[in-house]
Design a protein around this motif. Structure first.
Motif, PDB file in Angstrom:
ATOM      1  N   ALA A  89       0.863   5.120  -3.400  1.00 24.11           N
ATOM      2  CA  ALA A  89      -0.360   4.806  -4.151  1.00 24.11           C
ATOM      3  C   ALA A  89      -1.166   4.223  -3.311  1.00 24.11           C
ATOM      4  O   ALA A  89      -2.524   4.354  -3.238  1.00 24.11           O
ATOM      5  CB  ALA A  89      -0.228   4.297  -5.221  1.00 24.11           C
ATOM      6  N   ARG A  90      -0.893   3.009  -2.642  1.00 28.87           N
ATOM      7  CA  ARG A  90      -1.717   2.290  -1.740  1.00 28.87           C
ATOM      8  C   ARG A  90      -2.047   3.089  -0.338  1.00 28.87           C
ATOM      9  O   ARG A  90      -3.077   2.326   0.212  1.00 28.87           O
ATOM     10  CB  ARG A  90      -0.982   0.999  -1.289  1.00 28.87           C
ATOM     11  CG  ARG A  90      -1.002  -0.095  -2.545  1.00 28.87           C
ATOM     12  CD  ARG A  90      -0.476  -1.585  -2.049  1.00 28.87           C
ATOM     13  NE  ARG A  90       0.837  -1.669  -1.962  1.00 28.87           N
ATOM     14  CZ  ARG A  90       2.047  -1.913  -2.686  1.00 28.87           C
ATOM     15  NH1 ARG A  90       1.496  -1.925  -3.948  1.00 28.87           N
ATOM     16  NH2 ARG A  90       3.227  -1.795  -2.341  1.00 28.87           N
ATOM     17  N   PHE A  91      -1.386   4.035  -0.241  1.00 32.13           N
ATOM     18  CA  PHE A  91      -1.838   4.710   1.118  1.00 32.13           C
ATOM     19  C   PHE A  91      -3.432   5.080   1.018  1.00 32.13           C
ATOM     20  O   PHE A  91      -3.941   4.924   2.029  1.00 32.13           O
ATOM     21  CB  PHE A  91      -1.014   5.813   1.223  1.00 32.13           C
ATOM     22  CG  PHE A  91      -1.150   6.667   2.514  1.00 32.13           C
ATOM     23  CD1 PHE A  91      -0.652   6.274   3.680  1.00 32.13           C
ATOM     24  CD2 PHE A  91      -2.121   7.740   2.620  1.00 32.13           C
ATOM     25  CE1 PHE A  91      -1.040   6.888   5.030  1.00 32.13           C
ATOM     26  CE2 PHE A  91      -2.540   8.290   3.703  1.00 32.13           C
ATOM     27  CZ  PHE A  91      -1.798   7.850   4.846  1.00 32.13           C
ATOM     28  N   PRO A  95      -4.046   3.011   4.536  1.00 28.43           N
ATOM     29  CA  PRO A  95      -2.765   3.757   5.246  1.00 28.43           C
ATOM     30  C   PRO A  95      -2.061   2.697   6.117  1.00 28.43           C
ATOM     31  O   PRO A  95      -0.723   3.204   6.299  1.00 28.43           O
ATOM     32  CB  PRO A  95      -3.590   5.060   6.020  1.00 28.43           C
ATOM     33  CG  PRO A  95      -5.055   5.020   5.165  1.00 28.43           C
ATOM     34  CD  PRO A  95      -5.348   3.595   4.836  1.00 28.43           C
ATOM     35  N   ALA A  96      -2.720   2.023   6.773  1.00 29.23           N
ATOM     36  CA  ALA A  96      -2.069   1.396   7.834  1.00 29.23           C
ATOM     37  C   ALA A  96      -1.072   0.251   7.193  1.00 29.23           C
ATOM     38  O   ALA A  96       0.199   0.061   7.574  1.00 29.23           O
ATOM     39  CB  ALA A  96      -2.821   0.472   8.734  1.00 29.23           C
ATOM     40  N   GLY A  97      -1.457  -0.454   6.089  1.00 27.08           N
ATOM     41  CA  GLY A  97      -0.533  -1.370   5.275  1.00 27.08           C
ATOM     42  C   GLY A  97       0.417  -0.483   4.438  1.00 27.08           C
ATOM     43  O   GLY A  97       1.660  -1.091   4.578  1.00 27.08           O
ATOM     44  N   ALA A  98       0.158   0.482   4.038  1.00 34.85           N
ATOM     45  CA  ALA A  98       1.187   1.483   3.501  1.00 34.85           C
ATOM     46  C   ALA A  98       2.337   1.892   4.303  1.00 34.85           C
ATOM     47  O   ALA A  98       3.403   1.837   3.992  1.00 34.85           O
ATOM     48  CB  ALA A  98       0.678   2.982   2.907  1.00 34.85           C
ATOM     49  N   ILE A  99       2.114   2.174   5.712  1.00 41.13           N
ATOM     50  CA  ILE A  99       3.252   2.578   6.315  1.00 41.13           C
ATOM     51  C   ILE A  99       4.240   1.289   6.866  1.00 41.13           C
ATOM     52  O   ILE A  99       5.408   1.365   6.997  1.00 41.13           O
ATOM     53  CB  ILE A  99       2.598   3.187   7.640  1.00 41.13           C
ATOM     54  CG1 ILE A  99       3.912   4.081   8.594  1.00 41.13           C
ATOM     55  CG2 ILE A  99       2.140   2.240   8.751  1.00 41.13           C
ATOM     56  CD1 ILE A  99       4.040   5.360   7.902  1.00 41.13           C
TER      57      ILE A  99
END
Length: 184
Positions: A89-91, A95-99
Motif C-alpha cells: 500500500a505504501r508503494f 516506491p523507494a521506501g516500500a522496496i
C-alpha cells in the motif's frame, strides 16, 4: 591362455564395469540436481562448468540439511502478511521506501524461519535449495534494493523489485507447501 592373461582380462573387465557404474551414477546425480534446481542448475553449471556447478549445488543441499529451517508460527505468518499488505500500500506514495521495507521484511521472515543471515550470496544459495523457482527473483529484487540505496532505481524497477520480493515472500509463508516439503 596363461593365468596372468586371464587375470588381465578380469582386471580390465572390472575397470570397464567400474567406469560404466561411475558414469551411470554421475548421470543420475546430474538428472537429480537438474530436476531439483531447474533454472538454478543451468545457472550454476553455466557459471562454473558442469562438474564444479554440480558440486556447488550438492554442497548447497548438504549445507541446507544442517540448517534448522522451520515453518513460521501461524501468528507470525499472519503478522507478516499484514506487514506485506502495508508495504504494498505504501508503494503508491513512496516506491523507494516500500522496496526498503520489503527487503527488511523478507530478511525478518527468513531470519525467523532459521536461515543464516550472514551474507546475501549465501542466503540466495540456501534459498535455492528450498525455492529454486524463485531464487533468481530474490537476486533481482535484492539488486533493485541495492540500486535504490544508491538512488539509482526508477519507479518501474522498484515496482518489478517488489513483485520479485512478493514471489519469494509468498513461498516463505506458504504453509501447505512447507508441510508437504517436510513430509515428502
Amino acid at each position: 591362455m596363461p593365468i596372468w592373461g586371464w587375470a588381465l582380462v578380469a582386471v580390465g573387465a572390472v575397470i570397464v564395469i567400474a567406469l560404466i557404474g561411475w558414469g551411470v551414477m554421475r548421470s543420475r546425480r546430474s538428472r537429480s540436481l537438474r530436476s531439483r534446481f531447474g533454472a538454478e542448475y543451468e545457472r550454476a553449471t553455466a557459471d562454473a562448468g558442469r562438474r564444479a556447478g554440480e558440486s556447488e549445488l550438492a554442497g548447497r543441499v548438504r549445507r541446507r540439511q544442517e540448517l534448522d529451517i522451520r515453518p513460521l508460527p501461524l501468528a507470525s505468518a499472519e503478522r507478516y502478511v499484514r506487514e506485506w499488505r502495508d508495504v504494498q500500500a505504501r508503494f503508491v506514495d513512496s516506491p523507494a521506501g516500500a522496496i526498503q521495507e520489503a527487503d527488511l521484511l523478507i530478511t525478518a521472515v527468513m531470519r525467523e524461519r532459521g536461515y543464516p543471515m550472514d551474507d546475501f550470496d549465501q542466503r540466495a544459495a540456501d534459498i535455492s535449495v528450498d525455492y529454486p523457482e524463485v531464487v533468481e527473483d530474490y537476486r533481482r529484487a535484492h539488486a533493485v534494493a541495492r540500486s535504490n540505496e544508491r538512488s539509482m532505481a526508477e519507479t518501474e524497477q522498484l515496482r518489478r523489485g517488489l513483485v520479485y520480493y512478493r514471489s519469494l515472500f509468498e513461498r516463505l509463508l506458504d504453509r501447505e507447501t512447507e508441510s508437504s516439503r517436510m513430509t515428502g
